[in-house]
Design a protein around this motif. Structure first.
Motif, PDB file in Angstrom:
ATOM      1  N   PRO A  38       5.939  16.689   0.321  1.00 48.43           N
ATOM      2  CA  PRO A  38       5.544  15.295   0.460  1.00 48.43           C
ATOM      3  C   PRO A  38       6.687  14.331   0.175  1.00 48.43           C
ATOM      4  CG  PRO A  38       4.917  16.069  -1.716  1.00 48.43           C
ATOM      5  CD  PRO A  38       5.539  17.246  -0.998  1.00 48.43           C
ATOM      6  N   ALA A  39       6.500  13.139   0.708  1.00 48.93           N
ATOM      7  CA  ALA A  39       7.318  11.973   0.358  1.00 48.93           C
ATOM      8  C   ALA A  39       6.340  10.805   0.290  1.00 48.93           C
ATOM      9  CB  ALA A  39       8.399  11.731   1.386  1.00 48.93           C
ATOM     10  N   LEU A  40       6.643   9.831  -0.544  1.00 50.66           N
ATOM     11  CA  LEU A  40       5.736   8.721  -0.749  1.00 50.66           C
ATOM     12  C   LEU A  40       6.540   7.438  -0.828  1.00 50.66           C
ATOM     13  CD1 LEU A  40       2.710   8.602  -3.040  1.00 50.66           C
ATOM     14  CD2 LEU A  40       4.492   6.940  -3.463  1.00 50.66           C
ATOM     15  N   VAL A  41       6.030   6.391  -0.186  1.00 51.79           N
ATOM     16  CA  VAL A  41       6.638   5.067  -0.266  1.00 51.79           C
ATOM     17  C   VAL A  41       5.589   4.118  -0.824  1.00 51.79           C
ATOM     18  CG1 VAL A  41       7.623   3.141   1.040  1.00 51.79           C
ATOM     19  CG2 VAL A  41       8.252   5.498   1.618  1.00 51.79           C
ATOM     20  N   ASP A  42       5.990   3.377  -1.858  1.00 50.80           N
ATOM     21  CA  ASP A  42       5.126   2.378  -2.482  1.00 50.80           C
ATOM     22  C   ASP A  42       5.974   1.129  -2.672  1.00 50.80           C
ATOM     23  OD1 ASP A  42       3.109   0.997  -3.748  1.00 50.80           O
ATOM     24  OD2 ASP A  42       3.273   2.086  -5.637  1.00 50.80           O
ATOM     25  N   GLY A  43       5.828   0.170  -1.753  1.00 49.65           N
ATOM     26  CA  GLY A  43       6.670  -1.025  -1.803  1.00 49.65           C
ATOM     27  C   GLY A  43       8.121  -0.644  -1.583  1.00 49.65           C
ATOM     28  N   ASP A  44       8.973  -0.979  -2.550  1.00 54.76           N
ATOM     29  CA  ASP A  44      10.398  -0.657  -2.460  1.00 54.76           C
ATOM     30  C   ASP A  44      10.738   0.723  -3.011  1.00 54.76           C
ATOM     31  OD1 ASP A  44      10.865  -3.158  -1.387  1.00 54.76           O
ATOM     32  OD2 ASP A  44      11.395  -4.072  -3.312  1.00 54.76           O
ATOM     33  N   GLU A  45       9.747   1.411  -3.541  1.00 52.23           N
ATOM     34  CA  GLU A  45       9.974   2.724  -4.158  1.00 52.23           C
ATOM     35  C   GLU A  45       9.745   3.852  -3.158  1.00 52.23           C
ATOM     36  OE1 GLU A  45      10.928   3.521  -7.227  1.00 52.23           O
ATOM     37  OE2 GLU A  45      10.679   1.634  -8.301  1.00 52.23           O
ATOM     38  N   THR A  46      10.689   4.772  -3.081  1.00 51.68           N
ATOM     39  CA  THR A  46      10.537   5.999  -2.307  1.00 51.68           C
ATOM     40  C   THR A  46      10.638   7.157  -3.282  1.00 51.68           C
ATOM     41  OG1 THR A  46      11.491   5.010  -0.326  1.00 51.68           O
ATOM     42  CG2 THR A  46      11.481   7.418  -0.446  1.00 51.68           C
ATOM     43  N   VAL A  47       9.656   8.034  -3.261  1.00 47.67           N
ATOM     44  CA  VAL A  47       9.609   9.173  -4.173  1.00 47.67           C
ATOM     45  C   VAL A  47       9.359  10.420  -3.338  1.00 47.67           C
ATOM     46  CG1 VAL A  47       8.552  10.083  -6.283  1.00 47.67           C
ATOM     47  CG2 VAL A  47       8.490   7.615  -5.841  1.00 47.67           C
ATOM     48  N   PHE A  48      10.098  11.490  -3.633  1.00 44.88           N
ATOM     49  CA  PHE A  48       9.878  12.748  -2.919  1.00 44.88           C
ATOM     50  C   PHE A  48       9.807  13.895  -3.906  1.00 44.88           C
ATOM     51  CE2 PHE A  48      14.362  11.692  -2.816  1.00 44.88           C
ATOM     52  CZ  PHE A  48      14.982  12.851  -3.269  1.00 44.88           C
ATOM     53  N   MET A  53       0.841  -1.189   0.000  1.00 45.80           N
ATOM     54  CA  MET A  53       0.000   0.000   0.000  1.00 45.80           C
ATOM     55  C   MET A  53       0.878   1.242   0.000  1.00 45.80           C
ATOM     56  SD  MET A  53      -2.795   1.522   2.694  1.00 45.80           S
ATOM     57  CE  MET A  53      -4.119   0.444   2.255  1.00 45.80           C
ATOM     58  N   ILE A  54       0.408   2.273  -0.651  1.00 43.82           N
ATOM     59  CA  ILE A  54       1.105   3.550  -0.711  1.00 43.82           C
ATOM     60  C   ILE A  54       1.012   4.236   0.645  1.00 43.82           C
ATOM     61  CG2 ILE A  54       0.968   5.883  -1.676  1.00 43.82           C
ATOM     62  CD1 ILE A  54      -0.045   4.582  -4.282  1.00 43.82           C
ATOM     63  N   THR A  55       2.147   4.774   1.106  1.00 43.42           N
ATOM     64  CA  THR A  55       2.176   5.594   2.320  1.00 43.42           C
ATOM     65  C   THR A  55       2.646   6.982   1.918  1.00 43.42           C
ATOM     66  OG1 THR A  55       2.681   3.700   3.719  1.00 43.42           O
ATOM     67  CG2 THR A  55       3.145   5.881   4.631  1.00 43.42           C
ATOM     68  N   LEU A  56       1.826   7.980   2.211  1.00 43.58           N
ATOM     69  CA  LEU A  56       2.179   9.365   1.950  1.00 43.58           C
ATOM     70  C   LEU A  56       2.607  10.016   3.252  1.00 43.58           C
ATOM     71  CD1 LEU A  56       2.276  11.873   0.096  1.00 43.58           C
ATOM     72  CD2 LEU A  56      -0.090  12.321   0.807  1.00 43.58           C
ATOM     73  N   TYR A  57       3.803  10.576   3.269  1.00 43.98           N
ATOM     74  CA  TYR A  57       4.291  11.343   4.416  1.00 43.98           C
ATOM     75  C   TYR A  57       3.816  12.773   4.197  1.00 43.98           C
ATOM     76  CZ  TYR A  57       6.796   7.175   5.531  1.00 43.98           C
ATOM     77  OH  TYR A  57       7.088   5.873   5.855  1.00 43.98           O
ATOM     78  N   GLN A  81      -2.391   5.334   2.614  1.00 45.44           N
ATOM     79  CA  GLN A  81      -2.487   5.789   4.001  1.00 45.44           C
ATOM     80  C   GLN A  81      -1.585   7.008   4.154  1.00 45.44           C
ATOM     81  OE1 GLN A  81      -1.117   2.551   6.417  1.00 45.44           O
ATOM     82  NE2 GLN A  81       0.955   2.616   5.638  1.00 45.44           N
ATOM     83  N   THR A  82      -1.920   7.867   5.093  1.00 45.43           N
ATOM     84  CA  THR A  82      -1.064   9.019   5.354  1.00 45.43           C
ATOM     85  C   THR A  82      -0.369   8.827   6.689  1.00 45.43           C
ATOM     86  OG1 THR A  82      -2.905  10.218   6.349  1.00 45.43           O
ATOM     87  CG2 THR A  82      -2.438  10.687   4.045  1.00 45.43           C
ATOM     88  N   LYS A  83       0.853   9.279   6.741  1.00 48.39           N
ATOM     89  CA  LYS A  83       1.605   9.331   7.990  1.00 48.39           C
ATOM     90  C   LYS A  83       1.920  10.802   8.208  1.00 48.39           C
ATOM     91  CE  LYS A  83       5.641   7.532  10.431  1.00 48.39           C
ATOM     92  NZ  LYS A  83       5.213   8.145  11.618  1.00 48.39           N
TER      93      LYS A  83
END
Length: 186
Positions: free
Chosen positions: A54-64, A1-5, A27-29
């Protein structure tokens, strides 16, 4: 699941809005960050290298960064125009408007952006002939670039014209925008 910081009432709200428009599970953190007034602190759980949102994690991917996250989440039509306008907010619009606000004189050739009045003319001209940035279809550009434009008008940092006001009303009169705003009130 995608986690949005995310931190409410920041640029990361654009990504909440985009995720809602896309209808994907996420989900948001909520994280803290260093603010211009000296409050806040860097949240160790935030994967952004500068502790921003923002920063986002989707599985092994981290994108900012908002533009990168929008590209990651969407595959837009009119790719060249899409990419050009996506880079416009952080590369041209925000520096131009902030330079005017802080009374920094624009110097052609020395600065990578245009004067604020010229930026406003370009935006009014472009949006005067279409519903959204890419034409008739709402896209992530209308969230990232349009959302920034909406904020700058509310903050009275950009001139409100009939064209920009109508555009702002169109993009904010959407269920996903209202949901993002409600989430940020909590």
């Amino acid at each position: 699941m995608i986690t949005l910081y995310h931190s409410p009432q920041t640029r990361s709200g654009s990504i909440v809005w985009l995720l809602e428009e896309l209808g994907v599970p996420y989900q948001t953190k909520i994280v803290d960050f260093r603010r211009a007034d000296g409050t806040g602190c860097r949240d160790a759980s935030n994967p952004h290298p500068h502790g921003k949102v923002p920063a986002l994690v989707d599985g092994d991917e981290t994108v900012f960064e908002g533009s990168a996250i929008a590209l990651f989440l969407t595959d837009a039509p009119k790719r060249g125009e899409y990419l050009s306008w996506l880079a416009y907010r952080p590369g041209v619009m925000e520096p131009a408007i902030l330079s005017r606000r802080f009374e920094i004189k624009h110097v052609y050739g020395a600065m990578g952006w245009a004067p604020a009045d010229e930026v406003e003319e370009v935006l009014n001209s472009h949006l005067g002939s279409r519903q959204y940035f890419l034409g008739d279809a709402f896209s992530a550009l209308d969230i990232l670039l349009g959302g920034g434009l909406h904020f700058l008008m509310l903050a009275r940092m950009i001139k409100e014209t009939p064209v920009l006001k109508a555009y702002s009303m169109r993009i904010t009169d959407r269920p996903a925008y209202r949901k993002m705003m409600e989430m940020d009130k909590r």
